[in-house]
Design a protein around this motif. Structure first.
Motif, PDB file in Angstrom:
ATOM      1  N   LEU A   1       9.533  24.372  -4.044  1.00  0.00           N
ATOM      2  CA  LEU A   1       8.216  24.457  -3.419  1.00  0.00           C
ATOM      3  C   LEU A   1       8.344  25.106  -2.048  1.00  0.00           C
ATOM      4  O   LEU A   1       9.387  24.981  -1.403  1.00  0.00           O
ATOM      5  N   ILE A   2       7.296  25.769  -1.612  1.00  0.00           N
ATOM      6  CA  ILE A   2       7.237  26.319  -0.257  1.00  0.00           C
ATOM      7  C   ILE A   2       5.980  25.788   0.414  1.00  0.00           C
ATOM      8  O   ILE A   2       4.886  25.895  -0.127  1.00  0.00           O
ATOM      9  N   HIS A   3       6.174  25.173   1.592  1.00  0.00           N
ATOM     10  CA  HIS A   3       5.069  24.648   2.396  1.00  0.00           C
ATOM     11  C   HIS A   3       4.849  25.571   3.588  1.00  0.00           C
ATOM     12  O   HIS A   3       5.811  26.084   4.158  1.00  0.00           O
ATOM     13  N   HIS A   4       3.612  25.737   3.997  1.00  0.00           N
ATOM     14  CA  HIS A   4       3.327  26.449   5.240  1.00  0.00           C
ATOM     15  C   HIS A   4       3.628  25.506   6.395  1.00  0.00           C
ATOM     16  O   HIS A   4       3.298  24.323   6.350  1.00  0.00           O
ATOM     17  N   GLY A   5       4.298  26.000   7.404  1.00  0.00           N
ATOM     18  CA  GLY A   5       4.678  25.194   8.556  1.00  0.00           C
ATOM     19  C   GLY A   5       6.015  24.527   8.331  1.00  0.00           C
ATOM     20  O   GLY A   5       6.566  24.543   7.235  1.00  0.00           O
ATOM     21  N   TRP A   6       6.558  23.968   9.400  1.00  0.00           N
ATOM     22  CA  TRP A   6       7.825  23.253   9.299  1.00  0.00           C
ATOM     23  C   TRP A   6       7.548  21.782   9.074  1.00  0.00           C
ATOM     24  O   TRP A   6       6.784  21.157   9.791  1.00  0.00           O
ATOM     25  N   ALA A   7       8.216  21.205   8.066  1.00  0.00           N
ATOM     26  CA  ALA A   7       7.925  19.844   7.619  1.00  0.00           C
ATOM     27  C   ALA A   7       8.655  18.760   8.407  1.00  0.00           C
ATOM     28  O   ALA A   7       8.276  17.610   8.341  1.00  0.00           O
ATOM     29  N   THR A   8       9.704  19.117   9.125  1.00  0.00           N
ATOM     30  CA  THR A   8      10.522  18.095   9.764  1.00  0.00           C
ATOM     31  C   THR A   8      11.342  18.694  10.888  1.00  0.00           C
ATOM     32  O   THR A   8      11.436  19.913  11.012  1.00  0.00           O
ATOM     33  N   HIS A   9      11.956  17.841  11.695  1.00  0.00           N
ATOM     34  CA  HIS A   9      12.927  18.313  12.676  1.00  0.00           C
ATOM     35  C   HIS A   9      14.115  18.856  11.913  1.00  0.00           C
ATOM     36  O   HIS A   9      14.347  18.479  10.770  1.00  0.00           O
ATOM     37  N   MET A  10      14.891  19.725  12.549  1.00  0.00           N
ATOM     38  CA  MET A  10      15.957  20.379  11.803  1.00  0.00           C
ATOM     39  C   MET A  10      17.098  20.794  12.696  1.00  0.00           C
ATOM     40  O   MET A  10      16.995  20.733  13.919  1.00  0.00           O
ATOM     41  N   VAL A  11      18.163  21.251  12.065  1.00  0.00           N
ATOM     42  CA  VAL A  11      19.260  21.923  12.740  1.00  0.00           C
ATOM     43  C   VAL A  11      18.971  23.412  12.621  1.00  0.00           C
ATOM     44  O   VAL A  11      18.749  23.929  11.528  1.00  0.00           O
ATOM     45  N   PHE A  12      18.953  24.098  13.750  1.00  0.00           N
ATOM     46  CA  PHE A  12      18.714  25.537  13.732  1.00  0.00           C
ATOM     47  C   PHE A  12      20.014  26.289  13.498  1.00  0.00           C
ATOM     48  O   PHE A  12      21.073  25.898  13.989  1.00  0.00           O
ATOM     49  N   SER A  13      19.907  27.396  12.780  1.00  0.00           N
ATOM     50  CA  SER A  13      21.038  28.300  12.622  1.00  0.00           C
ATOM     51  C   SER A  13      21.293  28.978  13.963  1.00  0.00           C
ATOM     52  O   SER A  13      20.423  28.982  14.840  1.00  0.00           O
ATOM     53  N   PRO A  14      22.492  29.577  14.148  1.00  0.00           N
ATOM     54  CA  PRO A  14      22.721  30.335  15.381  1.00  0.00           C
ATOM     55  C   PRO A  14      21.654  31.419  15.582  1.00  0.00           C
ATOM     56  O   PRO A  14      21.206  31.648  16.702  1.00  0.00           O
ATOM     57  N   PHE A  15      21.203  32.057  14.499  1.00  0.00           N
ATOM     58  CA  PHE A  15      20.137  33.060  14.601  1.00  0.00           C
ATOM     59  C   PHE A  15      18.832  32.420  15.064  1.00  0.00           C
ATOM     60  O   PHE A  15      18.129  32.962  15.910  1.00  0.00           O
ATOM     61  N   GLY A  16      18.498  31.249  14.506  1.00  0.00           N
ATOM     62  CA  GLY A  16      17.271  30.556  14.891  1.00  0.00           C
ATOM     63  C   GLY A  16      17.282  30.159  16.360  1.00  0.00           C
ATOM     64  O   GLY A  16      16.274  30.266  17.048  1.00  0.00           O
ATOM     65  N   VAL A  17      18.442  29.712  16.834  1.00  0.00           N
ATOM     66  CA  VAL A  17      18.580  29.350  18.251  1.00  0.00           C
ATOM     67  C   VAL A  17      18.280  30.570  19.116  1.00  0.00           C
ATOM     68  O   VAL A  17      17.540  30.493  20.092  1.00  0.00           O
ATOM     69  N   LYS A  18      18.873  31.715  18.750  1.00  0.00           N
ATOM     70  CA  LYS A  18      18.659  32.953  19.509  1.00  0.00           C
ATOM     71  C   LYS A  18      17.197  33.400  19.414  1.00  0.00           C
ATOM     72  O   LYS A  18      16.589  33.751  20.421  1.00  0.00           O
ATOM     73  N   LYS A  19      16.629  33.373  18.210  1.00  0.00           N
ATOM     74  CA  LYS A  19      15.257  33.816  18.003  1.00  0.00           C
ATOM     75  C   LYS A  19      14.266  32.985  18.820  1.00  0.00           C
ATOM     76  O   LYS A  19      13.302  33.497  19.364  1.00  0.00           O
ATOM     77  N   LEU A  20      14.524  31.673  18.894  1.00  0.00           N
ATOM     78  CA  LEU A  20      13.627  30.790  19.613  1.00  0.00           C
ATOM     79  C   LEU A  20      13.960  30.671  21.108  1.00  0.00           C
ATOM     80  O   LEU A  20      13.251  30.011  21.859  1.00  0.00           O
ATOM     81  N   GLY A  21      15.059  31.307  21.521  1.00  0.00           N
ATOM     82  CA  GLY A  21      15.451  31.275  22.923  1.00  0.00           C
ATOM     83  C   GLY A  21      15.887  29.903  23.399  1.00  0.00           C
ATOM     84  O   GLY A  21      15.681  29.535  24.548  1.00  0.00           O
ATOM     85  N   LEU A  22      16.547  29.142  22.520  1.00  0.00           N
ATOM     86  CA  LEU A  22      16.952  27.786  22.875  1.00  0.00           C
ATOM     87  C   LEU A  22      18.258  27.747  23.646  1.00  0.00           C
ATOM     88  O   LEU A  22      18.515  26.814  24.387  1.00  0.00           O
ATOM     89  N   GLY A  23      19.141  28.732  23.456  1.00  0.00           N
ATOM     90  CA  GLY A  23      20.424  28.768  24.146  1.00  0.00           C
ATOM     91  C   GLY A  23      21.352  27.657  23.670  1.00  0.00           C
ATOM     92  O   GLY A  23      20.938  26.689  23.057  1.00  0.00           O
ATOM     93  N   GLY A  24      22.630  27.795  23.948  1.00  0.00           N
ATOM     94  CA  GLY A  24      23.602  26.774  23.566  1.00  0.00           C
ATOM     95  C   GLY A  24      23.838  26.728  22.071  1.00  0.00           C
ATOM     96  O   GLY A  24      23.436  27.610  21.332  1.00  0.00           O
ATOM     97  N   GLN A  25      24.476  25.678  21.627  1.00  0.00           N
ATOM     98  CA  GLN A  25      24.787  25.489  20.212  1.00  0.00           C
ATOM     99  C   GLN A  25      23.627  24.794  19.518  1.00  0.00           C
ATOM    100  O   GLN A  25      22.934  23.987  20.137  1.00  0.00           O
ATOM    101  N   PRO A  26      23.420  25.086  18.224  1.00  0.00           N
ATOM    102  CA  PRO A  26      22.348  24.399  17.486  1.00  0.00           C
ATOM    103  C   PRO A  26      22.635  22.932  17.311  1.00  0.00           C
ATOM    104  O   PRO A  26      23.742  22.507  17.369  1.00  0.00           O
TER     105      PRO A  26
END
Length: 106
Positions: A81-106
């Motif tokens: 199934l695919i839901h619109h939006g994020w359903a829960t808190h998560m661990v971000f990939s290194p790419f996701g960290v960079k894309k979201l500008g979070l810095g540091g390790q996921p």
């Protein structure tokens, strides 16, 4: 990404495993489900409910060591199934960290 095996639902989720599966719109499975929070082609946030537990565990292990593992997409038969939006808190990939500008390790 997050893995929800039947015996280890986070305390914030007060539903039983079958109930949580129903809330997600999928059948309960003995192995549980993995939720992949990602972006659609249109850059919208989506959550894929997938059966790829081993793949998800491998990705999380690599990401915890700062290793980016790409490209990776679940096989279509693994996507329940695919839901619109994020359903829960998560661990971000290194790419996701960079894309979201979070810095540091996921």
């Amino acid at each position: 990404m997050v893995i929800y095996p039947p015996a280890s639902f986070p305390p914030a989720i007060v539903y039983t495993h079958p109930g949580a599966g129903a809330r997600l719109g999928v059948e309960a499975r003995p192995q549980g489900w993995a939720l992949w929070n990602t972006w659609s082609d249109g850059k919208l946030q989506v959550t894929m409910v997938v059966s790829a537990i081993d793949t998800t565990e491998g990705l999380l292990a690599n990401w915890s060591r700062g290793k980016a593992v790409y490209p990776l997409t679940p096989v279509p038969s693994q996507i329940a199934l695919i839901h619109h939006g994020w359903a829960t808190h998560m661990v971000f990939s290194p790419f996701g960290v960079k894309k979201l500008g979070l810095g540091g390790q996921p």
